[in-house]
Design a protein around this motif. Structure first.
Motif, PDB file in Angstrom:
ATOM      1  N   ILE A  13      22.974  44.990  30.162  1.00 23.35           N
ATOM      2  CA  ILE A  13      21.675  45.251  29.486  1.00 23.35           C
ATOM      3  C   ILE A  13      21.815  46.389  28.466  1.00 23.35           C
ATOM      4  O   ILE A  13      21.289  46.284  27.357  1.00 23.35           O
ATOM      5  N   PRO A  14      22.550  47.492  28.794  1.00 22.53           N
ATOM      6  CA  PRO A  14      22.646  48.580  27.809  1.00 22.53           C
ATOM      7  C   PRO A  14      23.343  48.169  26.502  1.00 22.53           C
ATOM      8  O   PRO A  14      23.214  48.858  25.494  1.00 22.53           O
ATOM      9  N   LEU A  15      24.072  47.040  26.516  1.00 24.05           N
ATOM     10  CA  LEU A  15      24.749  46.589  25.289  1.00 24.05           C
ATOM     11  C   LEU A  15      23.815  45.850  24.337  1.00 24.05           C
ATOM     12  O   LEU A  15      24.156  45.640  23.171  1.00 24.05           O
ATOM     13  N   LEU A  16      22.664  45.386  24.838  1.00 23.09           N
ATOM     14  CA  LEU A  16      21.827  44.492  24.034  1.00 23.09           C
ATOM     15  C   LEU A  16      21.410  45.085  22.689  1.00 23.09           C
ATOM     16  O   LEU A  16      21.453  44.373  21.681  1.00 23.09           O
ATOM     17  N   PRO A  17      21.036  46.380  22.620  1.00 21.17           N
ATOM     18  CA  PRO A  17      20.598  46.893  21.315  1.00 21.17           C
ATOM     19  C   PRO A  17      21.694  46.822  20.253  1.00 21.17           C
ATOM     20  O   PRO A  17      21.387  46.763  19.058  1.00 21.17           O
ATOM     21  N   GLN A  18      22.956  46.824  20.651  1.00 18.42           N
ATOM     22  CA  GLN A  18      24.046  46.732  19.668  1.00 18.42           C
ATOM     23  C   GLN A  18      24.349  45.284  19.301  1.00 18.42           C
ATOM     24  O   GLN A  18      25.100  45.032  18.354  1.00 18.42           O
ATOM     25  N   GLY A  19      23.857  44.329  20.057  1.00 15.70           N
ATOM     26  CA  GLY A  19      24.124  42.921  19.773  1.00 15.70           C
ATOM     27  C   GLY A  19      25.589  42.546  19.896  1.00 15.70           C
ATOM     28  O   GLY A  19      26.024  41.569  19.294  1.00 15.70           O
ATOM     29  N   ARG A  20      26.365  43.279  20.687  1.00 14.90           N
ATOM     30  CA  ARG A  20      27.789  42.975  20.860  1.00 14.90           C
ATOM     31  C   ARG A  20      27.965  41.770  21.791  1.00 14.90           C
ATOM     32  O   ARG A  20      27.421  41.751  22.887  1.00 14.90           O
ATOM     33  N   ALA A  21      28.747  40.781  21.308  1.00 18.00           N
ATOM     34  CA  ALA A  21      28.905  39.540  22.073  1.00 18.00           C
ATOM     35  C   ALA A  21      29.768  39.780  23.319  1.00 18.00           C
ATOM     36  O   ALA A  21      30.819  40.415  23.241  1.00 18.00           O
ATOM     37  N   PHE A  22      29.320  39.260  24.447  1.00 20.36           N
ATOM     38  CA  PHE A  22      30.081  39.449  25.686  1.00 20.36           C
ATOM     39  C   PHE A  22      30.066  38.186  26.542  1.00 20.36           C
ATOM     40  O   PHE A  22      29.258  37.282  26.332  1.00 20.36           O
ATOM     41  N   ARG A  23      30.994  38.150  27.484  1.00 22.22           N
ATOM     42  CA  ARG A  23      31.080  37.076  28.468  1.00 22.22           C
ATOM     43  C   ARG A  23      31.277  37.729  29.826  1.00 22.22           C
ATOM     44  O   ARG A  23      31.938  38.770  29.917  1.00 22.22           O
ATOM     45  N   GLY A  24      30.742  37.104  30.869  1.00 19.17           N
ATOM     46  CA  GLY A  24      30.931  37.690  32.178  1.00 19.17           C
ATOM     47  C   GLY A  24      30.822  36.663  33.284  1.00 19.17           C
ATOM     48  O   GLY A  24      30.434  35.511  33.047  1.00 19.17           O
ATOM     49  N   ARG A  25      31.229  37.106  34.429  1.00 18.79           N
ATOM     50  CA  ARG A  25      31.107  36.257  35.620  1.00 18.79           C
ATOM     51  C   ARG A  25      30.667  37.137  36.775  1.00 18.79           C
ATOM     52  O   ARG A  25      31.180  38.263  36.941  1.00 18.79           O
ATOM     53  N   ALA A  26      29.720  36.634  37.568  1.00 20.10           N
ATOM     54  CA  ALA A  26      29.265  37.385  38.739  1.00 20.10           C
ATOM     55  C   ALA A  26      29.155  36.416  39.911  1.00 20.10           C
ATOM     56  O   ALA A  26      28.404  35.438  39.846  1.00 20.10           O
ATOM     57  N   ASP A  27      29.951  36.657  40.940  1.00 17.67           N
ATOM     58  CA  ASP A  27      29.902  35.857  42.171  1.00 17.67           C
ATOM     59  C   ASP A  27      29.080  36.618  43.215  1.00 17.67           C
ATOM     60  O   ASP A  27      29.228  37.841  43.349  1.00 17.67           O
ATOM     61  N   PHE A  28      28.246  35.888  43.927  1.00 13.84           N
ATOM     62  CA  PHE A  28      27.392  36.489  44.951  1.00 13.84           C
ATOM     63  C   PHE A  28      27.562  35.768  46.287  1.00 13.84           C
ATOM     64  O   PHE A  28      27.819  34.570  46.313  1.00 13.84           O
ATOM     65  N   ASP A  29      27.361  36.503  47.380  1.00 16.72           N
ATOM     66  CA  ASP A  29      27.191  35.903  48.698  1.00 16.72           C
ATOM     67  C   ASP A  29      25.706  35.995  49.042  1.00 16.72           C
ATOM     68  O   ASP A  29      24.972  36.776  48.435  1.00 16.72           O
ATOM     69  N   LYS A  30      25.302  35.194  50.020  1.00 11.98           N
ATOM     70  CA  LYS A  30      23.927  35.286  50.535  1.00 11.98           C
ATOM     71  C   LYS A  30      24.013  35.829  51.943  1.00 11.98           C
ATOM     72  O   LYS A  30      24.785  35.305  52.752  1.00 11.98           O
ATOM     73  N   ASP A  31      23.234  36.895  52.250  1.00  6.76           N
ATOM     74  CA  ASP A  31      23.317  37.438  53.608  1.00  6.76           C
ATOM     75  C   ASP A  31      22.357  36.688  54.543  1.00  6.76           C
ATOM     76  O   ASP A  31      21.665  35.752  54.120  1.00  6.76           O
ATOM     77  N   GLU A  32      22.304  37.119  55.799  1.00  9.68           N
ATOM     78  CA  GLU A  32      21.519  36.377  56.798  1.00  9.68           C
ATOM     79  C   GLU A  32      20.021  36.373  56.481  1.00  9.68           C
ATOM     80  O   GLU A  32      19.277  35.507  56.939  1.00  9.68           O
ATOM     81  N   ASN A  33      19.553  37.337  55.650  1.00  2.00           N
ATOM     82  CA  ASN A  33      18.130  37.355  55.267  1.00  2.00           C
ATOM     83  C   ASN A  33      17.869  36.543  54.003  1.00  2.00           C
ATOM     84  O   ASN A  33      16.750  36.535  53.484  1.00  2.00           O
ATOM     85  N   GLY A  34      18.915  35.924  53.465  1.00  4.26           N
ATOM     86  CA  GLY A  34      18.731  35.164  52.218  1.00  4.26           C
ATOM     87  C   GLY A  34      18.830  36.024  50.982  1.00  4.26           C
ATOM     88  O   GLY A  34      18.572  35.551  49.870  1.00  4.26           O
ATOM     89  N   SER A  35      19.205  37.316  51.137  1.00  5.95           N
ATOM     90  CA  SER A  35      19.339  38.189  49.956  1.00  5.95           C
ATOM     91  C   SER A  35      20.700  37.956  49.307  1.00  5.95           C
ATOM     92  O   SER A  35      21.681  37.658  49.988  1.00  5.95           O
ATOM     93  N   PHE A  36      20.731  38.119  47.983  1.00  4.96           N
ATOM     94  CA  PHE A  36      21.970  37.932  47.234  1.00  4.96           C
ATOM     95  C   PHE A  36      22.754  39.243  47.218  1.00  4.96           C
ATOM     96  O   PHE A  36      22.218  40.281  46.832  1.00  4.96           O
ATOM     97  N   VAL A  37      24.008  39.170  47.639  1.00  2.00           N
ATOM     98  CA  VAL A  37      24.852  40.371  47.715  1.00  2.00           C
ATOM     99  C   VAL A  37      26.014  40.178  46.746  1.00  2.00           C
ATOM    100  O   VAL A  37      26.746  39.184  46.846  1.00  2.00           O
ATOM    101  N   PRO A  38      26.186  41.114  45.771  1.00  2.00           N
ATOM    102  CA  PRO A  38      27.276  40.912  44.810  1.00  2.00           C
ATOM    103  C   PRO A  38      28.629  40.934  45.507  1.00  2.00           C
ATOM    104  O   PRO A  38      28.849  41.747  46.407  1.00  2.00           O
ATOM    105  N   ARG A  39      29.491  40.019  45.109  1.00  2.00           N
ATOM    106  CA  ARG A  39      30.775  39.823  45.775  1.00  2.00           C
ATOM    107  C   ARG A  39      31.900  40.316  44.862  1.00  2.00           C
ATOM    108  O   ARG A  39      32.729  41.115  45.234  1.00  2.00           O
ATOM    109  N   ARG A  40      31.855  39.865  43.637  1.00  2.00           N
ATOM    110  CA  ARG A  40      32.864  40.271  42.666  1.00  2.00           C
ATOM    111  C   ARG A  40      32.330  39.959  41.274  1.00  2.00           C
ATOM    112  O   ARG A  40      31.696  38.909  41.075  1.00  2.00           O
ATOM    113  N   TRP A  41      32.567  40.867  40.271  1.00  2.00           N
ATOM    114  CA  TRP A  41      32.068  40.594  38.915  1.00  2.00           C
ATOM    115  C   TRP A  41      33.038  41.152  37.875  1.00  2.00           C
ATOM    116  O   TRP A  41      33.846  42.044  38.168  1.00  2.00           O
TER     117      TRP A  41
END
Ligand SMILES: Nc1nc2c([nH]c(=O)n2[C@H]2C[C@H](O)[C@@H](COP(=O)(O)OP(=O)(O)OP(=O)(O)O)O2)c(=O)[nH]1
Length: 201
Positions: free
Chosen positions: A166-194
């Motif tokens: 999000i902090p990059l948006l004002p500069q308009g710099r092009a980016f690519r990313g990947r974010a993998d998540f697990d789901k815990d027993e309450n159904g919450s999303f827990v970041p796994r690796r990014w």
């Protein structure tokens, strides 16, 4: 950097990564989504998601790309449906979002604009609110002027890993990313690796 995750095959310069030392989740069929932000005079318009996927979180405005439209058309339509505004959106990034046990990889096209038409208006799905893009002052350094300012971005109520880009948006710099998540027993999303990288321009 050598640890660029699979599915991100472009020439990228690492700027953020983290999580556990685990394998990336296996590839899944891709489904296309959008998310759009208005970034203006050191402030950003986000929406509080009132229902559906990501309920209770703040995010840009967006959703699924329908079969009869391009990603940009979907982004413009969702911005109008969810925030009541129109904007000349520019594509700035791609986030591959994968949840352990899910059926699809979310390919999320990320857009931004610095101008817009109309008045941000609450919809059934989103409540638009402005936030300051400046880091908050330390508590003991608040001045009368600071208290009149917009609230800081509510990172604790947003998707984990958005803080990377999000902090990059004002500069308009092009980016690519990947974010993998697990789901815990309450159904919450827990970041796994990014992993995020800037695209060669
Ligand atoms: N910023 C951010 N957005 C994300 C992440 N993961 C994720 O799915 N999103 C976004 C992409 C889409 O804008 C939104 C999910 O789409 P949605 O379920 O709201 O789609 P929609 O509005 O078309 O759904 P519907 O009304 O048709 O039920 O969440 C993430 O990690 N960060």
């Amino acid at each position: 950097m050598s640890d660029i995750p699979p599915e991100l095959d472009e020439n990228l310069h690492h700027f953020a990564s983290g999580g556990k030392d685990v394998e990336w989740l296996p590839p899944l069929p891709i489904k296309y989504y959008t998310v759009a932000h208005i970034v203006q005079n050191n402030k950003i318009l986000l929406g509080y998601k009132k229902r559906g996927f990501g309920q209770g979180k703040y995010n840009g405005f967006g959703g699924k790309v329908e079969p009869n439209e391009t990603s940009l058309e979907a982004a413009m339509r969702e911005l109008e449906e969810e925030a009541g505004i129109r904007a000349p959106l520019k594509h700035v990034g791609v986030l591959l979002f994968i949840v352990s046990g899910a059926e699809k990889t979310f390919h999320i096209d990320i857009y931004y604009a610095s101008e817009f038409e109309g008045t941000p208006t609450e919809s059934d799905e989103m409540r638009p609110e402005w936030f300051s893009l400046s880091p908050p002052p330390p508590n003991n350094a608040m001045t009368a002027e600071d208290t009149n300012q917009l609230p800081p971005i509510p990172w604790d109520k947003m998707w984990d890993t958005d803080q990377c880009w999000i902090p990059l948006l004002p500069q308009g710099r092009a980016f690519r990313g990947r974010a993998d998540f697990d789901k815990d027993e309450n159904g919450s999303f827990v970041p796994r690796r990014w992993w995020y990288g800037l695209l060669d321009e």
